[in-house]
Design a protein around this motif. Sequence first.
Motif, PDB file in Angstrom:
ATOM      1  N   LYS A 168       9.955  -0.627   3.793  1.00 38.87           N
ATOM      2  CA  LYS A 168      10.618  -0.741   2.485  1.00 38.87           C
ATOM      3  C   LYS A 168      10.402   0.544   1.693  1.00 38.87           C
ATOM      4  O   LYS A 168       9.270   1.015   1.524  1.00 38.87           O
ATOM      5  CB  LYS A 168      10.072  -1.942   1.717  1.00 38.87           C
ATOM      6  CG  LYS A 168      10.758  -2.169   0.374  1.00 38.87           C
ATOM      7  CD  LYS A 168      10.326  -3.470  -0.276  1.00 38.87           C
ATOM      8  CE  LYS A 168      10.990  -4.646   0.396  1.00 38.87           C
ATOM      9  NZ  LYS A 168      10.769  -5.911  -0.366  1.00 38.87           N
ATOM     10  N   TYR A 169      11.508   1.108   1.207  1.00 36.41           N
ATOM     11  CA  TYR A 169      11.474   2.326   0.412  1.00 36.41           C
ATOM     12  C   TYR A 169      12.073   2.040  -0.963  1.00 36.41           C
ATOM     13  O   TYR A 169      13.271   1.790  -1.073  1.00 36.41           O
ATOM     14  CB  TYR A 169      12.271   3.444   1.084  1.00 36.41           C
ATOM     15  CG  TYR A 169      11.797   3.799   2.469  1.00 36.41           C
ATOM     16  CD1 TYR A 169      10.665   4.581   2.670  1.00 36.41           C
ATOM     17  CD2 TYR A 169      12.491   3.333   3.586  1.00 36.41           C
ATOM     18  CE1 TYR A 169      10.235   4.909   3.950  1.00 36.41           C
ATOM     19  CE2 TYR A 169      12.064   3.652   4.871  1.00 36.41           C
ATOM     20  CZ  TYR A 169      10.930   4.440   5.043  1.00 36.41           C
ATOM     21  OH  TYR A 169      10.513   4.751   6.310  1.00 36.41           O
ATOM     22  N   ALA A 170      11.243   2.060  -1.999  1.00 35.71           N
ATOM     23  CA  ALA A 170      11.699   1.825  -3.378  1.00 35.71           C
ATOM     24  C   ALA A 170      12.544   0.556  -3.475  1.00 35.71           C
ATOM     25  O   ALA A 170      13.571   0.514  -4.145  1.00 35.71           O
ATOM     26  CB  ALA A 170      12.483   3.026  -3.897  1.00 35.71           C
ATOM     27  N   GLY A 171      12.123  -0.489  -2.764  1.00 36.39           N
ATOM     28  CA  GLY A 171      12.817  -1.768  -2.807  1.00 36.39           C
ATOM     29  C   GLY A 171      13.918  -1.937  -1.778  1.00 36.39           C
ATOM     30  O   GLY A 171      14.499  -3.025  -1.671  1.00 36.39           O
ATOM     31  N   PHE A 172      14.213  -0.880  -0.992  1.00 35.50           N
ATOM     32  CA  PHE A 172      15.330  -0.932  -0.048  1.00 35.50           C
ATOM     33  C   PHE A 172      14.820  -1.033   1.385  1.00 35.50           C
ATOM     34  O   PHE A 172      13.912  -0.312   1.797  1.00 35.50           O
ATOM     35  CB  PHE A 172      16.204   0.311  -0.196  1.00 35.50           C
ATOM     36  CG  PHE A 172      17.401   0.312   0.718  1.00 35.50           C
ATOM     37  CD1 PHE A 172      18.499  -0.490   0.441  1.00 35.50           C
ATOM     38  CD2 PHE A 172      17.429   1.108   1.853  1.00 35.50           C
ATOM     39  CE1 PHE A 172      19.603  -0.496   1.287  1.00 35.50           C
ATOM     40  CE2 PHE A 172      18.527   1.114   2.703  1.00 35.50           C
ATOM     41  CZ  PHE A 172      19.619   0.304   2.412  1.00 35.50           C
ATOM     42  N   THR A 173      15.454  -1.935   2.161  1.00 33.82           N
ATOM     43  CA  THR A 173      15.158  -2.109   3.587  1.00 33.82           C
ATOM     44  C   THR A 173      16.472  -2.114   4.353  1.00 33.82           C
ATOM     45  O   THR A 173      17.474  -2.648   3.866  1.00 33.82           O
ATOM     46  CB  THR A 173      14.433  -3.447   3.838  1.00 33.82           C
ATOM     47  OG1 THR A 173      13.267  -3.508   3.038  1.00 33.82           O
ATOM     48  CG2 THR A 173      14.063  -3.602   5.303  1.00 33.82           C
ATOM     49  N   PHE A 174      16.492  -1.533   5.558  1.00 38.14           N
ATOM     50  CA  PHE A 174      17.692  -1.611   6.373  1.00 38.14           C
ATOM     51  C   PHE A 174      17.320  -1.897   7.820  1.00 38.14           C
ATOM     52  O   PHE A 174      16.195  -1.642   8.267  1.00 38.14           O
ATOM     53  CB  PHE A 174      18.527  -0.335   6.263  1.00 38.14           C
ATOM     54  CG  PHE A 174      17.893   0.892   6.842  1.00 38.14           C
ATOM     55  CD1 PHE A 174      18.104   1.256   8.166  1.00 38.14           C
ATOM     56  CD2 PHE A 174      17.059   1.696   6.066  1.00 38.14           C
ATOM     57  CE1 PHE A 174      17.525   2.393   8.710  1.00 38.14           C
ATOM     58  CE2 PHE A 174      16.466   2.841   6.600  1.00 38.14           C
ATOM     59  CZ  PHE A 174      16.702   3.181   7.922  1.00 38.14           C
ATOM     60  N   GLU A 175      18.305  -2.436   8.572  1.00 35.91           N
ATOM     61  CA  GLU A 175      18.122  -2.766   9.978  1.00 35.91           C
ATOM     62  C   GLU A 175      19.361  -2.354  10.770  1.00 35.91           C
ATOM     63  O   GLU A 175      20.478  -2.399  10.246  1.00 35.91           O
ATOM     64  CB  GLU A 175      17.908  -4.268  10.186  1.00 35.91           C
ATOM     65  CG  GLU A 175      16.637  -4.817   9.570  1.00 35.91           C
ATOM     66  CD  GLU A 175      16.401  -6.272   9.957  1.00 35.91           C
ATOM     67  OE1 GLU A 175      17.105  -6.775  10.868  1.00 35.91           O
ATOM     68  OE2 GLU A 175      15.519  -6.906   9.360  1.00 35.91           O
ATOM     69  N   GLY A 176      19.139  -2.002  12.013  1.00 31.34           N
ATOM     70  CA  GLY A 176      20.227  -1.731  12.933  1.00 31.34           C
ATOM     71  C   GLY A 176      19.911  -2.319  14.295  1.00 31.34           C
ATOM     72  O   GLY A 176      18.749  -2.355  14.712  1.00 31.34           O
ATOM     73  N   MET A 177      20.947  -2.789  15.004  1.00 31.14           N
ATOM     74  CA  MET A 177      20.758  -3.399  16.320  1.00 31.14           C
ATOM     75  C   MET A 177      21.901  -3.023  17.243  1.00 31.14           C
ATOM     76  O   MET A 177      23.059  -2.957  16.831  1.00 31.14           O
ATOM     77  CB  MET A 177      20.679  -4.930  16.200  1.00 31.14           C
ATOM     78  CG  MET A 177      20.695  -5.675  17.540  1.00 31.14           C
ATOM     79  SD  MET A 177      20.667  -7.478  17.368  1.00 31.14           S
ATOM     80  CE  MET A 177      18.914  -7.733  17.105  1.00 31.14           C
ATOM     81  N   TYR A 178      21.541  -2.809  18.520  1.00 28.68           N
ATOM     82  CA  TYR A 178      22.536  -2.689  19.577  1.00 28.68           C
ATOM     83  C   TYR A 178      22.067  -3.534  20.750  1.00 28.68           C
ATOM     84  O   TYR A 178      20.923  -3.391  21.206  1.00 28.68           O
ATOM     85  CB  TYR A 178      22.742  -1.238  20.013  1.00 28.68           C
ATOM     86  CG  TYR A 178      23.883  -1.089  20.996  1.00 28.68           C
ATOM     87  CD1 TYR A 178      25.165  -0.831  20.539  1.00 28.68           C
ATOM     88  CD2 TYR A 178      23.678  -1.249  22.362  1.00 28.68           C
ATOM     89  CE1 TYR A 178      26.229  -0.721  21.427  1.00 28.68           C
ATOM     90  CE2 TYR A 178      24.728  -1.143  23.248  1.00 28.68           C
ATOM     91  CZ  TYR A 178      25.996  -0.882  22.782  1.00 28.68           C
ATOM     92  OH  TYR A 178      27.055  -0.792  23.656  1.00 28.68           O
ATOM     93  N   ALA A 179      22.946  -4.423  21.241  1.00 25.73           N
ATOM     94  CA  ALA A 179      22.622  -5.292  22.371  1.00 25.73           C
ATOM     95  C   ALA A 179      23.547  -4.960  23.532  1.00 25.73           C
ATOM     96  O   ALA A 179      24.772  -4.976  23.391  1.00 25.73           O
ATOM     97  CB  ALA A 179      22.759  -6.755  21.984  1.00 25.73           C
ATOM     98  N   PHE A 180      22.982  -4.695  24.688  1.00 26.29           N
ATOM     99  CA  PHE A 180      23.725  -4.201  25.842  1.00 26.29           C
ATOM    100  C   PHE A 180      24.414  -5.333  26.602  1.00 26.29           C
ATOM    101  O   PHE A 180      23.917  -6.463  26.672  1.00 26.29           O
ATOM    102  CB  PHE A 180      22.780  -3.465  26.785  1.00 26.29           C
ATOM    103  CG  PHE A 180      22.276  -2.160  26.247  1.00 26.29           C
ATOM    104  CD1 PHE A 180      22.889  -0.965  26.586  1.00 26.29           C
ATOM    105  CD2 PHE A 180      21.186  -2.128  25.384  1.00 26.29           C
ATOM    106  CE1 PHE A 180      22.428   0.241  26.088  1.00 26.29           C
ATOM    107  CE2 PHE A 180      20.709  -0.924  24.879  1.00 26.29           C
ATOM    108  CZ  PHE A 180      21.336   0.262  25.225  1.00 26.29           C
TER     109      PHE A 180
END
Length: 387
Positions: A168-180
């Motif tokens: 978490k950076y200054a209240g912000f979170t991100f996610e990414g996904m790739y499924a084969f």
Amino acid sequence: MNQKSKSVLFSLAAASVVAVPTYASAQSTVTLYGAIDEGLQYTSNVKGKSNIETTSGQDSGDRWGLKGTEDLGGGLKAVFQIENGFNLNTGALGNGGRIFGRQAYVGVQSDSLGTVTFGRQYDPLVDLLGPLTANGNWAGSLLSHVYDNDNTDNSIRVSNAVKFVSNKYAGFTFEGMYAFSNAAGGFANNRLYGLAGQYSSGAVTVAGAYLQVNGNATTNAGGAVSAADTNFTATRNQIYGGGINYALTSAATVGFVYTHTNLTNATGSEYFGDLANAANSLRFNNFEVNAKYQFTPAFYAGLMYTYTMAHYESNAGQSRPHWGNFGGMIDYNLTKRTDVYMQVAYQRASHTDSFAAPLGQAVLVGTDAPSSSLNQTAVLVSFRHLF
């Protein structure tokens, strides 16, 4: 099942489970956790008849799991999690008969960057946007959007996945996904990818997400999504949306979520069966408002309403069905780990053209089958224990 298990189950389990060292070092731990959720449910119309039944895991899907960490030094940790789903009434394995069908992954966590994991995992939409809906947070499957078309109730389970979760950076979170797809010569046949971000500060939480599945298990059973892991059978499934939760007071929270689902060449769904005519295009727009009030530390109540509009296009014609979903829940904690709750859900479908059948029927997620009419009501009383 739904996301409440992640926002409620994990927080409670963390305070109550026993951490067992895997070695003499205190820097390596394994944690056992789980949920048992058993209820009695009345449904007004299931294929033309009312039904009273025992039901397992409506709010927190029954499961047990192991998760652990090991300090690798230099701000890095090895992490893993394996999670089994089962039906308490029959003892049967859930998630298509998999031993660890809910989650099974391993990865590395960095104190400065985030976590990379490999295996069977929840997607970014479920993690960050789902908790802003009623069903993905304090309620369960009965209060889901129609056919769980936007996956906020976690109908789509993802295998062969690589996932990054930021710190978490200054209240912000991100996610990414790739499924084969794991298919030789068919890289795009049954693959999945998604992105999501969430910002939380003070009284406000805002999130947005995008998810896409290309191909399906009918042509590649070993890909990202299997026949037991999806809400629709289609050659492409695109979902995006955003939402906001706002804490009016320390006890009262309100929320709004919008999602859009676009299906190409849809032939049916696990919730309503096969379409009378395959849809060249089937689109859903969901608008949800929800509210929760924490009367005491042990007791809360919540309400939600979702209006869903669909646009069905096929060679036989076009149709525009719509649905209204209303739901409510009360929950009382007997202890920190044991509670009783009651849920009421009602859905009304619109009349639709016969060539678009069975889209005109009501079918609540969490009931056995569609209603024979435009309406369906369900009432659930359940007992739950978290460990």
